[in-house]
Design a protein around this motif. Sequence first.
Motif, short mmCIF file in Angstrom:
data_model
loop_
_atom_site.label_atom_id
_atom_site.label_comp_id
_atom_site.label_asym_id
_atom_site.label_seq_id
_atom_site.Cartn_x
_atom_site.Cartn_y
_atom_site.Cartn_z
N ASP A 71 0.83 -1.21 0.00
CA ASP A 71 0.00 0.00 0.00
C ASP A 71 0.87 1.26 0.00
N CYS A 72 1.91 1.25 0.82
CA CYS A 72 2.83 2.40 0.86
C CYS A 72 3.53 2.56 -0.49
N LEU A 73 3.97 1.46 -1.06
CA LEU A 73 4.64 1.51 -2.36
C LEU A 73 3.71 2.07 -3.43
N ARG A 128 3.73 7.92 4.03
CA ARG A 128 3.85 6.56 3.51
C ARG A 128 5.22 6.32 2.89
N ALA A 129 5.80 7.33 2.27
CA ALA A 129 7.16 7.20 1.75
C ALA A 129 8.14 6.99 2.89
N GLN A 130 7.95 7.71 3.98
CA GLN A 130 8.83 7.56 5.13
C GLN A 130 8.68 6.17 5.74
N ALA A 131 7.45 5.68 5.84
CA ALA A 131 7.23 4.34 6.37
C ALA A 131 7.87 3.29 5.47
N LEU A 132 7.71 3.45 4.16
CA LEU A 132 8.31 2.51 3.22
C LEU A 132 9.83 2.52 3.35
N ALA A 133 10.42 3.70 3.50
CA ALA A 133 11.88 3.80 3.67
C ALA A 133 12.31 3.04 4.93
N ALA A 136 1.16 4.03 -2.97
CA ALA A 136 0.95 5.46 -2.70
C ALA A 136 2.13 6.30 -3.16
N VAL A 137 3.33 5.72 -3.09
CA VAL A 137 4.54 6.47 -3.47
C VAL A 137 4.70 6.58 -4.97
N VAL A 138 4.47 5.50 -5.70
CA VAL A 138 4.83 5.50 -7.12
C VAL A 138 3.68 5.56 -8.10
N ASP A 139 2.46 5.29 -7.67
CA ASP A 139 1.34 5.29 -8.59
C ASP A 139 0.59 6.61 -8.47
N GLY A 140 0.73 7.44 -9.47
CA GLY A 140 0.09 8.76 -9.44
C GLY A 140 -1.41 8.70 -9.27
N ARG A 141 -2.04 7.69 -9.87
CA ARG A 141 -3.51 7.57 -9.74
C ARG A 141 -3.89 7.22 -8.31
N ALA A 142 -3.19 6.26 -7.71
CA ALA A 142 -3.50 5.86 -6.34
C ALA A 142 -3.12 6.97 -5.36
N SER A 143 -1.95 7.57 -5.59
CA SER A 143 -1.50 8.60 -4.66
C SER A 143 -2.29 9.89 -4.83
N GLY A 144 -2.96 10.05 -5.98
CA GLY A 144 -3.78 11.24 -6.19
C GLY A 144 -4.94 11.31 -5.21
N GLU A 177 6.42 13.30 -6.86
CA GLU A 177 6.46 13.74 -5.46
C GLU A 177 6.70 12.56 -4.54
N GLY A 178 5.96 11.46 -4.74
CA GLY A 178 6.14 10.28 -3.91
C GLY A 178 7.53 9.70 -4.02
N PHE A 179 8.05 9.66 -5.24
CA PHE A 179 9.39 9.12 -5.47
C PHE A 179 10.45 9.98 -4.78
N VAL A 180 10.33 11.29 -4.92
CA VAL A 180 11.30 12.19 -4.30
C VAL A 180 11.24 12.08 -2.78
N HIS A 181 10.03 11.94 -2.22
CA HIS A 181 9.91 11.72 -0.78
C HIS A 181 10.64 10.45 -0.36
N LEU A 182 10.41 9.36 -1.09
CA LEU A 182 11.05 8.09 -0.74
C LEU A 182 12.56 8.22 -0.77
#
Length: 163
Positions: free
Chosen positions: A58-60, A80-85, A62-70, A116-121
């Motif tokens: 789910d975190c992944l 979620r990026a921080q949790a994934l890290a 949210a980080v990489v899928d623009g449609r889901a993270s939208g 944005e999600g990728f850069v956060h991760l």
Amino acid sequence: IIDPRELLPCLPGLTAGLTRALGDPVPEVRTVAARVLGVLSRVVDGSRSRVMSDLAADCLRAVVDGRASGLLGSIDRAGRAQALAEMLAHSRGPAATADLVASLRPTLDADGAAWEGFVHLVGYLPAAFEHHGSGDDLYEAAGMRSLLADILGMAGADFAIVA
């Protein structure tokens, strides 16, 4: 708790509360929630725990899928990026994490939410790995430095990465 299996019945309730905390507007709350999720992932062996593997997926997403993270706000994506890290730092080595991050890199035509999600991760990974004493390994030995230079259009430039 001596045996990590004792945590398994409690995981759904624990992770639900911690996941909500990942969207908290206070950065310290998100940081603590992400770190606890990373520790839980290690303690219960996240790859074998359905709850933890579903949360990581789910975190992944949210980080990489623009449609889901939208569907999520910027704060939720950051949490979620921080949790994934943190989960990656507790369950994978620097080289495996760098390979994963390289494979997740959005294309230039990806929407802003995916970038944005990728850069956060990528931004949270050094601190997550620093807790394990392998932050430098993540960037130097695993090739993250060259990946970032390529993304930033600075290939061949000499720059320092400060965690």
